[in-house]
Design a protein around this motif. Structure first.
Motif, PDB file in Angstrom:
ATOM      1  N   ARG A 502     -41.268   1.121   4.974  1.00 44.15           N
ATOM      2  CA  ARG A 502     -41.894   1.793   3.844  1.00 44.15           C
ATOM      3  C   ARG A 502     -41.126   1.544   2.548  1.00 44.15           C
ATOM      4  N   LYS A 503     -41.851   1.639   1.426  1.00 41.17           N
ATOM      5  CA  LYS A 503     -41.283   1.287   0.132  1.00 41.17           C
ATOM      6  C   LYS A 503     -40.073   2.144  -0.239  1.00 41.17           C
ATOM      7  N   GLN A 504     -40.190   3.458  -0.017  1.00 38.53           N
ATOM      8  CA  GLN A 504     -39.114   4.365  -0.447  1.00 38.53           C
ATOM      9  C   GLN A 504     -38.076   4.595   0.654  1.00 38.53           C
ATOM     10  N   ALA A 505     -38.187   3.847   1.756  1.00 37.20           N
ATOM     11  CA  ALA A 505     -37.356   4.131   2.931  1.00 37.20           C
ATOM     12  C   ALA A 505     -35.861   4.156   2.604  1.00 37.20           C
ATOM     13  N   TRP A 506     -35.400   3.165   1.846  1.00 42.40           N
ATOM     14  CA  TRP A 506     -33.969   3.101   1.570  1.00 42.40           C
ATOM     15  C   TRP A 506     -33.484   4.250   0.697  1.00 42.40           C
ATOM     16  N   ASP A 507     -34.320   4.655  -0.276  1.00 43.39           N
ATOM     17  CA  ASP A 507     -33.954   5.803  -1.115  1.00 43.39           C
ATOM     18  C   ASP A 507     -33.708   7.028  -0.249  1.00 43.39           C
ATOM     19  N   GLU A 508     -34.613   7.222   0.728  1.00 41.72           N
ATOM     20  CA  GLU A 508     -34.542   8.378   1.616  1.00 41.72           C
ATOM     21  C   GLU A 508     -33.284   8.286   2.506  1.00 41.72           C
ATOM     22  N   ILE A 509     -32.997   7.094   2.994  1.00 41.62           N
ATOM     23  CA  ILE A 509     -31.798   6.902   3.830  1.00 41.62           C
ATOM     24  C   ILE A 509     -30.539   7.223   3.022  1.00 41.62           C
ATOM     25  N   TYR A 510     -30.470   6.682   1.817  1.00 39.88           N
ATOM     26  CA  TYR A 510     -29.306   6.955   0.961  1.00 39.88           C
ATOM     27  C   TYR A 510     -29.165   8.446   0.662  1.00 39.88           C
ATOM     28  N   ARG A 511     -30.317   9.089   0.385  1.00 39.66           N
ATOM     29  CA  ARG A 511     -30.270  10.510   0.060  1.00 39.66           C
ATOM     30  C   ARG A 511     -29.669  11.300   1.218  1.00 39.66           C
ATOM     31  N   LYS A 512     -30.208  11.043   2.435  1.00 43.54           N
ATOM     32  CA  LYS A 512     -29.729  11.762   3.619  1.00 43.54           C
ATOM     33  C   LYS A 512     -28.242  11.512   3.865  1.00 43.54           C
ATOM     34  N   VAL A 513     -27.855  10.236   3.763  1.00 41.23           N
ATOM     35  CA  VAL A 513     -26.457   9.876   4.035  1.00 41.23           C
ATOM     36  C   VAL A 513     -25.530  10.572   3.057  1.00 41.23           C
ATOM     37  N   HIS A 514     -25.888  10.509   1.763  1.00 45.52           N
ATOM     38  CA  HIS A 514     -24.989  11.066   0.762  1.00 45.52           C
ATOM     39  C   HIS A 514     -25.055  12.591   0.687  1.00 45.52           C
ATOM     40  N   ALA A 515     -26.137  13.176   1.253  1.00 45.62           N
ATOM     41  CA  ALA A 515     -26.224  14.633   1.292  1.00 45.62           C
ATOM     42  C   ALA A 515     -25.519  15.182   2.535  1.00 45.62           C
ATOM     43  N   GLY A 516     -24.925  14.309   3.335  1.00 42.45           N
ATOM     44  CA  GLY A 516     -24.205  14.753   4.532  1.00 42.45           C
ATOM     45  C   GLY A 516     -25.129  15.239   5.637  1.00 42.45           C
ATOM     46  N   GLU A 517     -26.363  14.701   5.681  1.00 44.81           N
ATOM     47  CA  GLU A 517     -27.308  15.141   6.709  1.00 44.81           C
ATOM     48  C   GLU A 517     -27.313  14.231   7.929  1.00 44.81           C
ATOM     49  N   VAL A 518     -26.355  13.314   7.991  1.00 43.74           N
ATOM     50  CA  VAL A 518     -26.331  12.344   9.082  1.00 43.74           C
ATOM     51  C   VAL A 518     -24.949  12.329   9.735  1.00 43.74           C
ATOM     52  N   ASP A 519     -24.918  12.360  11.085  1.00 43.02           N
ATOM     53  CA  ASP A 519     -23.643  12.247  11.790  1.00 43.02           C
ATOM     54  C   ASP A 519     -23.407  10.818  12.266  1.00 43.02           C
ATOM     55  N   MET A 520     -24.501  10.149  12.620  1.00 40.31           N
ATOM     56  CA  MET A 520     -24.354   8.833  13.209  1.00 40.31           C
ATOM     57  C   MET A 520     -25.466   7.904  12.743  1.00 40.31           C
ATOM     58  N   LEU A 521     -25.070   6.760  12.180  1.00 37.90           N
ATOM     59  CA  LEU A 521     -26.050   5.742  11.829  1.00 37.90           C
ATOM     60  C   LEU A 521     -26.092   4.755  12.985  1.00 37.90           C
ATOM     61  N   VAL A 522     -27.291   4.493  13.499  1.00 35.54           N
ATOM     62  CA  VAL A 522     -27.400   3.543  14.595  1.00 35.54           C
ATOM     63  C   VAL A 522     -28.373   2.457  14.174  1.00 35.54           C
ATOM     64  N   GLY A 523     -27.979   1.208  14.324  1.00 42.27           N
ATOM     65  CA  GLY A 523     -28.924   0.185  13.930  1.00 42.27           C
ATOM     66  C   GLY A 523     -28.471  -1.220  14.240  1.00 42.27           C
ATOM     67  N   THR A 524     -29.306  -2.170  13.846  1.00 45.39           N
ATOM     68  CA  THR A 524     -29.073  -3.571  14.155  1.00 45.39           C
ATOM     69  C   THR A 524     -28.649  -4.312  12.889  1.00 45.39           C
ATOM     70  N   GLN A 525     -29.059  -5.552  12.757  1.00 41.17           N
ATOM     71  CA  GLN A 525     -28.665  -6.422  11.643  1.00 41.17           C
ATOM     72  C   GLN A 525     -28.770  -5.758  10.273  1.00 41.17           C
ATOM     73  N   MET A 526     -29.748  -4.861  10.125  1.00 38.98           N
ATOM     74  CA  MET A 526     -29.963  -4.180   8.850  1.00 38.98           C
ATOM     75  C   MET A 526     -28.698  -3.508   8.327  1.00 38.98           C
ATOM     76  N   LEU A 527     -27.836  -3.065   9.264  1.00 36.12           N
ATOM     77  CA  LEU A 527     -26.624  -2.354   8.866  1.00 36.12           C
ATOM     78  C   LEU A 527     -25.561  -3.304   8.339  1.00 36.12           C
ATOM     79  N   ALA A 528     -25.754  -4.593   8.593  1.00 38.56           N
ATOM     80  CA  ALA A 528     -24.709  -5.572   8.277  1.00 38.56           C
ATOM     81  C   ALA A 528     -24.970  -6.255   6.948  1.00 38.56           C
ATOM     82  N   LYS A 529     -25.583  -5.549   5.998  1.00 42.66           N
ATOM     83  CA  LYS A 529     -26.025  -6.214   4.780  1.00 42.66           C
ATOM     84  C   LYS A 529     -25.378  -5.688   3.509  1.00 42.66           C
TER      85      LYS A 529
END
Ligand SMILES: [Zn+2]
Ligand SMILES: [Zn+2]
Length: 715
Positions: A502-529
Motif C-alpha cells: 500500500r502507498k502509505q505503508a511505510w509511513d505507518e511502519i515508521y510511525r509505529k516503530v518510532h512511537a514504540g508500538e513494536v517489540d520485534m520487526l520480522v521480515g525478509t530482504q525489505m529489512l536490508a535496505k
C-alpha cells in the motif's frame, strides 16, 4: 519512431516543418499514434506517393533535446531493444499518448506603470489586498492565490486591461539549511570531491553503515547548486521516503526539487519532468526511471546504494540505471558519485582497474557510535527449539524484558533449493560448470540452469555417505510462526512485499516503530535496505545459509550486502548493538569477513572466485530467454538459434539451452541461453545480429516470445 515492438524507424511525408525530437501524430495501420521525429533528412530514393503523411505536429512543447535523444539511442543499441519502445519507455506516460501537451506559463505577474497608478478602492477588498502585495513585488499565480481566492479572475482582467504584465522569473539565490559538522573521513572525502576539476570522473564513495554518506552528498550538491547547475540523485525504490525528501528540502529550502518515481500521479510526474527539462528544477530525486530525465544544466549525478538490485529493470527495456547514469555523466563530462556500504563487484573491479576513484568512510558519523558485535551461532552443535538456538531465544527474551526493539531477518533463498549435507558440508555442484545444481522435487532431478546438465537426486551424501541431505534454507515460514509461539506477548510487525504494498505503508511502519508500538520487526530482504528504524540493540539473522551455495552466482554477493545492511541497523547511537547469525557453516569465508567487518577482503576473494569461474565482472554476459506454453518449444527454438548462429559467435561462448530457474511463470514455460565473452565488443557484435534472426524464427512458433537481457542480474 512509434511505440511498437519493431526494430527500425518509419518514413512519413510532412507538410509541416518538423525537426528531430518533435512529437507528431501519424497514421499507422488503422490507428493514429504518437510518433517522435528522429530526423528530417529524407532517405534516398524515396517515392513520395507511397508515403503516408504526418497528420499533425503535437507542438505544445519544444523538440526533445539532442542529449536526451543520444541517451535513448545508446540505451536502445546497448540493450538491443527497439529504439521506439526505448524512447517511449523513457517518456512520462502523458507524453506517450497522441495528445497535445503544452508548457504551463508560470511566469510571475508584475504591475505595469498604469497598474501602479490604478489603485483599487478600499471597497474592492480582494483587489486591494492583491494590489498592495503586487506594488511591492511580482507574484506567481500560485502565490497570488494565497492572498485571495479570486486571484485568477482578477489577474486575467488586469492583464487584459494592461495593468499587469508577465515577467521572467529569476531563481532566488541559493539558501542552505544547517549542516552538521563532518568527521575527519567525511571532510577528507568532501575535500577530494570539491577539489577535482570539471569533467567526467566516477567516484566510488565506500562508507560503512551509519558513516554519513548522505551528508557528504548534500555538501557536494550545494557546490553544484551554487554554480547554477542541476543535480540528479538516484536512489533505490525503497529508499525514496518522505524522510529523505524532507532532508533535501530542509538543506535546500528555496531550491526547486522534482521527485520522479513510478508510483507518482501522472500529472505530478509530467510536471516534474517538464520542470527538469526546462531547467526550472534544480534537483531531481528519483528511482531508476529518473535516469532518463532531461537536464540541460546537469552538473552532478549521485547514485545512492549503487549495488541495489532495483536499479535494474527486469522486464521490457532491461536497463541498469546506474550504468546509464555513468554513460550520461561521461556524455555530459561531469562527476558522478556512486555510494554504498557494500559496493557491487563491478564497481570494486572498476576501482581496481583505475577507472573509478575510491573514497572511504570507515568511521560512524557520530563519534561515540560503534559497529555492532557480530556473533555466529553454530546450529550443528546448538540445541534448536523450533529452528531457533538458545542464544537467540535468550537474547530476544532479554530485549523484550528491557523493552528494546529487536529485528529478525529471515533470508528467503528464493526458488532455487540447493542440496547440502549437514554432516560434511557437501553441496550439489554441477560437474560441467561452476554453478550449483537445483533440486526439482517432482521429477526427482538435480538440474544445472547454466549449461543444462541433469542427474538423479542422490539418496545419501556422495562425499561422506550420510543420509541427512536436504535443501538449504528450508522452513522460512516455520521460523516465522515459531517466533509468535515462543514470544506470545511480543508485538511483532511483519515487513515484506505484502505488508508494504500500500502507498502509505511505510509511513505507518515508521510511525509505529518510532512511537514504540513494536517489540520485534520480522521480515525478509525489505529489512536490508538502509531504513532508519531508530536504535535497535539486537539483530538476528536466520536461514542465511541459502545464500552461500546457490544456483545464482550473485547470491553470496547479495547475502553479504544484506547481512551488512541489517547488521548496520544495530547500535546506531551510543549503545553498541549485538548481531547473531545462525549458521551451519560458521567457518565460511563470507561469515568470517562479516564478523571482521572486512568488506574489502571479502570482495577480493569473491572477485578471485569469479575470475576462476569466468563469471562477471571478469566476463560480459547476456541471456537470451524464450517462453512458450510448453518448455519443449522454447528449448527447440533456442537450440535452432544456437545452431544458426554458432558460426557468427566469434569469441562468444554459448551455453544451454537450459530451463530458467523459475521455469513456470504465468502459465508459460521459460528456457534460456547464456551468451558470454571476455570481450564486450565481441559479445555486442554478436548480439547486434540476433534480433532479425530471432524475429524470423519466432514466426514459425505459435505464441513464442523471446527477450534479451544484457548484463543480467538474475539468472
Ligand atoms: Zn556429507
Ligand atoms: Zn552446469
Amino acid at each position: 519512431m512509434v511505440d511498437l515492438p519493431l526494430f527500425g524507424a518509419f518514413t512519413y511525408l510532412s507538410h509541416f516543418d518538423v525537426m528531430a525530437g518533435q512529437r507528431v501524430l501519424v497514421p499507422f495501420g488503422t490507428r493514429q499514434l504518437c510518433g517522435v521525429v528522429v530526423t528530417d533528412i529524407p532517405p534516398e530514393g524515396l517515392d513520395d506517393s507511397q508515403l503516408k503523411q504526418v497528420i499533425q505536429v503535437l507542438d505544445g512543447l519544444p523538440a526533445l533535446p539532442a542529449a536526451f535523444m543520444a541517451l535513448i539511442r545508446f540505451a536502445a543499441s546497448y540493450y538491443h531493444f527497439p529504439f521506439g519502445q526505448t524512447l517511449f519507455t523513457a517518456l512520462p506516460t502523458a507524453l506517450r499518448e497522441p495528445r497535445e501537451i503544452s508548457l504551463p506559463d508560470e511566469r510571475p505577474y508584475a504591475l505595469t506603470s498604469a497598474g501602479l497608478a490604478a489603485m483599487p478602492t478600499a471597497r474592492q477588498k480582494a483587489k486591494m489586498a492583491l494590489w498592495q502585495v503586487l506594488s511591492e513585488h511580482a507574484l506567481t499565480l500560485a502565490q497570488a492565490r494565497k492572498h485571495t481566492v479570486q486571484a485568477s479572475r482578477i489577474l486575467a482582467e488586469w492583464l487584459a486591461a494592461g495593468l499587469v504584465e508577465r515577467v521572467e522569473a529569476c531563481a532566488p539565490p541559493l539558501q542552505l539549511g544547517n549542516s552538521p559538522a563532518l568527521n575527519a573521513d567525511q571532510q577528507a572525502a568532501l575535500d577530494a570531491l570539491m577539489a577535482t576539476p570539471d569533467g567526467f570522473q566516477p567516484w566510488l564513495l565506500h562508507g560503512i553503515t551509519g558513516s554519513g554518506k548522505t551528508e557528504v552528498y548534500l555538501q557536494r550538491i550545494a557546490q553544484s547548486l551554487l554554480a547554477g547547475q542541476q543535480v540528479l540523485v538516484l536512489v533505490p525504490e525503497i529508499n525514496l521516503t518522505p524522510q529523505l525528501i524532507d532532508r533535501f528540502t530542509q538543506r535546500f529550502p528555496v531550491s526547486r526539487i522534482a521527485v520522479q518515481h513510478s508510483q507518482l500521479a501522472e500529472g505530478e510526474r509530467l510536471k516534474g519532468w517538464l520542470d527538469a527539462w526546462q531547467g526550472k528544477a534544480d534537483i531531481v530525486i528519483g528511482t531508476r526511471l529518473s535516469v532518463f530525465t532531461p537536464l540541460p544544466r546537469l552538473g552532478l549525478i549521485v547514485v545512492d546504494e549503487e549495488h541495489d538490485g532495483s536499479f535494474k529493470q527486469q522486464d521490457g527495456l532491461r536497463y541498469h540505471a546506474r550504468d546509464l547514469a555513468i554513460w550520461r555523466a561521461h556524455q555530459a563530462a561531469i562527476p558522478i558519485i556512486l555510494g554504498s556500504a557494500t559496493p557491487s563487484l563491478e564497481s570494486v573491479a572498476n576501482v581496481a582497474a583505475g577507472r573509478y576513484r575510491q573514497l572511504k568512510l570507515s568511521q560512524r558519523a557520530h563519534g561515540a557510535a560503534r559497529l555492532p558485535q557480530i556473533r555466529l551461532i553454530d546450529t550443528r552443535r546448538a540445541k534448536l527449539v523450533e529452528g531457533l538456538s538458545e542464544p537467540v531465544i535468550k537474547a530476544v527474551a532479554n530485549r523484550l524484558e528491557r523493552r528494546e526493539m529487536s529485528l529478525v531477518f529471515i533470508n528467503r533463498r528464493g526458488y532455487s533449493p540447493v542440496l547440502a549435507c549437514t554432516d560434511c558440508g557437501w553441496t550439489s555442484g554441477c560437474p560441467r560448470c561452476s554453478t550449483r545444481l537445483v533440486l526439482h522435487l517432482m521429477e526427482r532431478k538435480l538440474r544445472c540452469h547454466h549449461c543444462g546438465w541433469e542427474e538423479a537426486v542422490p539418496h545419501a551424501c556422495p562425499e561422506c555417505g550420510a543420509p541427512d541431505i536436504k535443501p538449504l534454507g528450508e522452513g522460512t515460514q516455520r521460523l516465522e510462526s515459531a517466533l509468535g509461539r515462543l514470544f506470545p506477548t511480543a508485538r511483532i510487525l511483519r515487513i515484506d512485499r505484502d505488508t508494504t504494498q500500500r502507498k502509505q505503508a511505510w509511513d505507518e511502519i515508521y510511525r509505529k516503530v518510532h512511537a514504540g508500538e513494536v517489540d520485534m520487526l520480522v521480515g525478509t530482504q525489505m529489512l536490508a535496505k538502509g531504513h532508519d528504524f531508530g536504535t535497535l540493540s539486537l539483530v538476528v539473522a536466520l536461514n542465511a545459509d541459502g545464500g552461500l551455495y546457490s544456483a545464482d552466482y550473485r547470491a553470496s554477493e547479495r547475502l553479504f550486502a544484506q547481512l551488512t545492511q541489517v547488521a548496520g541497523r544495530a547500535g546506531r547511537a551510543e549503545a553498541p548493538g549485538e548481531v547473531l547469525v545462525q549458521t551451519q557453516w560458521p567457518d565460511h569465508p563470507l561469515y568470517q569477513a562479516l564478523v571482521a567487518h572486512d568488506f574489502d577482503g571479502f570482495a577480493a576473494s569473491l572477485l578471485e572466485e569469479r575470475r576462476i569461474a569466468a563469471f562477471p565482472p571478469t566476463v560480459y554476459q547476456a541471456l537470451l530467454r524464450a517462453d512458450a506454453v510448453e518448455l519443449a518449444a522454447a528449448t527447440r527454438f533456442l537450440n535452432q538459434i544456437r545452431g544458426q548462429t554458432q558460426e557468427l559467435a566469434e569469441g562468444v561462448l554459448i551455453s544451454g539451452p537450459a530451463p530458467a530457474l523459475l521455469v513456470r511463470l504465468a502459465n508459460r514455460e521459460r528456457a534460456q541461453l547464456v551468451l558470454e565473452s571476455s570481450n564486450r565488443q565481441a559479445l555486442h557484435r554478436f548480439l547486434d545480429q540476433l534480433p532479425p534472426l530471432l524475429d524470423t524464427l519466432a514466426r514459425q512458433y505459435r505464441g513464442l516470445r523471446w527477450s534479451l537481457d544484457i548484463d543480467p542480474q538474475e539468472m
